[in-house]
Design a protein around this motif. Structure first.
Motif, PDB file in Angstrom:
ATOM      1  N   LYS A 171       0.820  -1.203   0.000  1.00  0.00           N
ATOM      2  CA  LYS A 171       0.000   0.000   0.000  1.00  0.00           C
ATOM      3  C   LYS A 171       0.864   1.268   0.000  1.00  0.00           C
ATOM      4  CE  LYS A 171      -4.035   1.898   2.285  1.00  0.00           C
ATOM      5  NZ  LYS A 171      -4.867   1.885   3.486  1.00  0.00           N
ATOM      6  N   THR A 172       2.016   1.219   0.647  1.00  0.00           N
ATOM      7  CA  THR A 172       2.834   2.428   0.759  1.00  0.00           C
ATOM      8  C   THR A 172       4.277   2.165   0.318  1.00  0.00           C
ATOM      9  OG1 THR A 172       3.572   1.935   3.008  1.00  0.00           O
ATOM     10  CG2 THR A 172       1.502   3.188   2.782  1.00  0.00           C
ATOM     11  N   MET A 230      16.703  -6.545  -7.360  1.00  0.00           N
ATOM     12  CA  MET A 230      15.417  -6.022  -6.918  1.00  0.00           C
ATOM     13  C   MET A 230      15.113  -4.737  -7.670  1.00  0.00           C
ATOM     14  SD  MET A 230      15.247  -6.680  -2.823  1.00  0.00           S
ATOM     15  CE  MET A 230      16.932  -6.453  -2.256  1.00  0.00           C
ATOM     16  N   LYS A 231      13.872  -4.627  -8.106  1.00  0.00           N
ATOM     17  CA  LYS A 231      13.439  -3.404  -8.776  1.00  0.00           C
ATOM     18  C   LYS A 231      12.274  -2.836  -7.985  1.00  0.00           C
ATOM     19  CE  LYS A 231      11.026  -1.707 -12.679  1.00  0.00           C
ATOM     20  NZ  LYS A 231       9.851  -2.176 -13.382  1.00  0.00           N
ATOM     21  N   SER A 232      12.476  -1.640  -7.466  1.00  0.00           N
ATOM     22  CA  SER A 232      11.404  -1.059  -6.657  1.00  0.00           C
ATOM     23  C   SER A 232      10.649  -0.013  -7.442  1.00  0.00           C
ATOM     24  CB  SER A 232      11.973  -0.446  -5.383  1.00  0.00           C
ATOM     25  OG  SER A 232      12.861   0.587  -5.692  1.00  0.00           O
ATOM     26  N   ASP A 233       9.379   0.078  -7.116  1.00  0.00           N
ATOM     27  CA  ASP A 233       8.527   1.133  -7.653  1.00  0.00           C
ATOM     28  C   ASP A 233       7.740   1.672  -6.460  1.00  0.00           C
ATOM     29  OD1 ASP A 233       7.228   2.793  -9.481  1.00  0.00           O
ATOM     30  OD2 ASP A 233       7.119   1.202 -10.990  1.00  0.00           O
ATOM     31  N   TYR A 234       6.884   2.648  -6.701  1.00  0.00           N
ATOM     32  CA  TYR A 234       6.163   3.276  -5.590  1.00  0.00           C
ATOM     33  C   TYR A 234       5.365   2.255  -4.768  1.00  0.00           C
ATOM     34  CZ  TYR A 234       2.786   6.121  -3.112  1.00  0.00           C
ATOM     35  OH  TYR A 234       2.016   6.672  -2.132  1.00  0.00           O
ATOM     36  N   ILE A 266       4.805  -7.947   6.509  1.00  0.00           N
ATOM     37  CA  ILE A 266       4.759  -6.497   6.258  1.00  0.00           C
ATOM     38  C   ILE A 266       3.370  -6.103   5.758  1.00  0.00           C
ATOM     39  CG2 ILE A 266       5.682  -4.671   4.742  1.00  0.00           C
ATOM     40  CD1 ILE A 266       8.421  -6.147   4.965  1.00  0.00           C
ATOM     41  N   GLY A 267       2.758  -7.003   4.989  1.00  0.00           N
ATOM     42  CA  GLY A 267       1.382  -6.746   4.517  1.00  0.00           C
ATOM     43  C   GLY A 267       1.317  -6.408   3.043  1.00  0.00           C
ATOM     44  N   THR A 268       1.151  -7.418   2.203  1.00  0.00           N
ATOM     45  CA  THR A 268       1.007  -7.165   0.764  1.00  0.00           C
ATOM     46  C   THR A 268      -0.454  -6.865   0.447  1.00  0.00           C
ATOM     47  OG1 THR A 268       0.757  -9.543   0.442  1.00  0.00           O
ATOM     48  CG2 THR A 268       2.930  -8.613   0.008  1.00  0.00           C
ATOM     49  N   ILE A 269      -0.666  -6.276  -0.710  1.00  0.00           N
ATOM     50  CA  ILE A 269      -2.030  -6.077  -1.203  1.00  0.00           C
ATOM     51  C   ILE A 269      -2.113  -6.686  -2.598  1.00  0.00           C
ATOM     52  CG2 ILE A 269      -2.532  -4.000   0.157  1.00  0.00           C
ATOM     53  CD1 ILE A 269      -1.908  -2.342  -2.364  1.00  0.00           C
ATOM     54  N   LYS A 274      -5.351  -3.459  -6.259  1.00  0.00           N
ATOM     55  CA  LYS A 274      -5.617  -2.428  -5.239  1.00  0.00           C
ATOM     56  C   LYS A 274      -4.561  -1.309  -5.227  1.00  0.00           C
ATOM     57  CE  LYS A 274      -9.129  -4.431  -2.964  1.00  0.00           C
ATOM     58  NZ  LYS A 274      -9.356  -5.558  -3.863  1.00  0.00           N
ATOM     59  N   ILE A 275      -3.538  -1.407  -6.069  1.00  0.00           N
ATOM     60  CA  ILE A 275      -2.496  -0.375  -5.992  1.00  0.00           C
ATOM     61  C   ILE A 275      -3.014   0.931  -6.569  1.00  0.00           C
ATOM     62  CG2 ILE A 275      -0.520  -1.936  -5.975  1.00  0.00           C
ATOM     63  CD1 ILE A 275      -0.047  -1.202  -8.916  1.00  0.00           C
ATOM     64  N   ARG A 276      -2.505   2.016  -5.965  1.00  0.00           N
ATOM     65  CA  ARG A 276      -2.875   3.340  -6.463  1.00  0.00           C
ATOM     66  C   ARG A 276      -1.984   3.659  -7.659  1.00  0.00           C
ATOM     67  NH1 ARG A 276      -2.200   7.683  -2.268  1.00  0.00           N
ATOM     68  NH2 ARG A 276      -0.950   6.179  -1.161  1.00  0.00           N
TER      69      ARG A 276
END
Ligand SMILES: C[C@H](O)[C@H](O)[C@H]1CNC2=NC(N)=NC(=O)C2=N1
Length: 120
Positions: free
Chosen positions: A40-41, A65-69, A102-105, A109-111
């Protein structure tokens, strides 16, 4: 499946564990295991990156690893000897366990705020 197993590994165990990880959403591609985790964040994305990084240091086994928002894509493979090894499957399981903590969604549901790197 034309999959290379790292020569120091127990082939049948790795194949069995890879099948389990596939059932958990991991994709096998070019002798790698990869999965995108959605959060979520961005803080959660960074937390997950850090958790994987600390474990990688202790295992002396590192991912791309590739991170995005809202997401982190994790790619595991073994460079020497090349192919998939027990370390990759152990780390895949570790990722699943800790991403849940940690809590995935769900991806739906991603913004949507657009990628910082258009085209990627
Ligand atoms: C010298 C050092 O032990 C090696 O380069 C380690 C470091 N991290 C590694 N990470 C991965 N993914 N595969 C390896 O073969 C590997 N080897």
């Amino acid at each position: 499946m034309d999959l290379q197993i790292s020569s120091h590994s127990d082939r049948s165990k790795v194949l069995r564990d890879v099948e389990h990880l596939r059932s958990q959403g991991w994709e096998v591609k070019d002798n790698t295991l990869q999965k995108t985790f959605y959060f979520k964040t961005y803080t959660k994305v960074l937390d997950f990156h850090q958790v994987i990084g600390i474990k990688s240091k202790s295992m002396n086994h590192h991912s791309t690893m590739k991170s995005d928002y809202n997401s982190l894509t994790v790619v595991w493979t073994t460079h020497d000897p090349p192919g998939l090894s027990e370390k990759d499957t152990i780390m895949g399981e570790y990722c699943d366990e800790h991403s849940s903590a940690i809590g995935t969604i769900d991806k739906s549901k991603i913004r949507q705020c657009g990628s910082a790197t258009p085209g990627l």
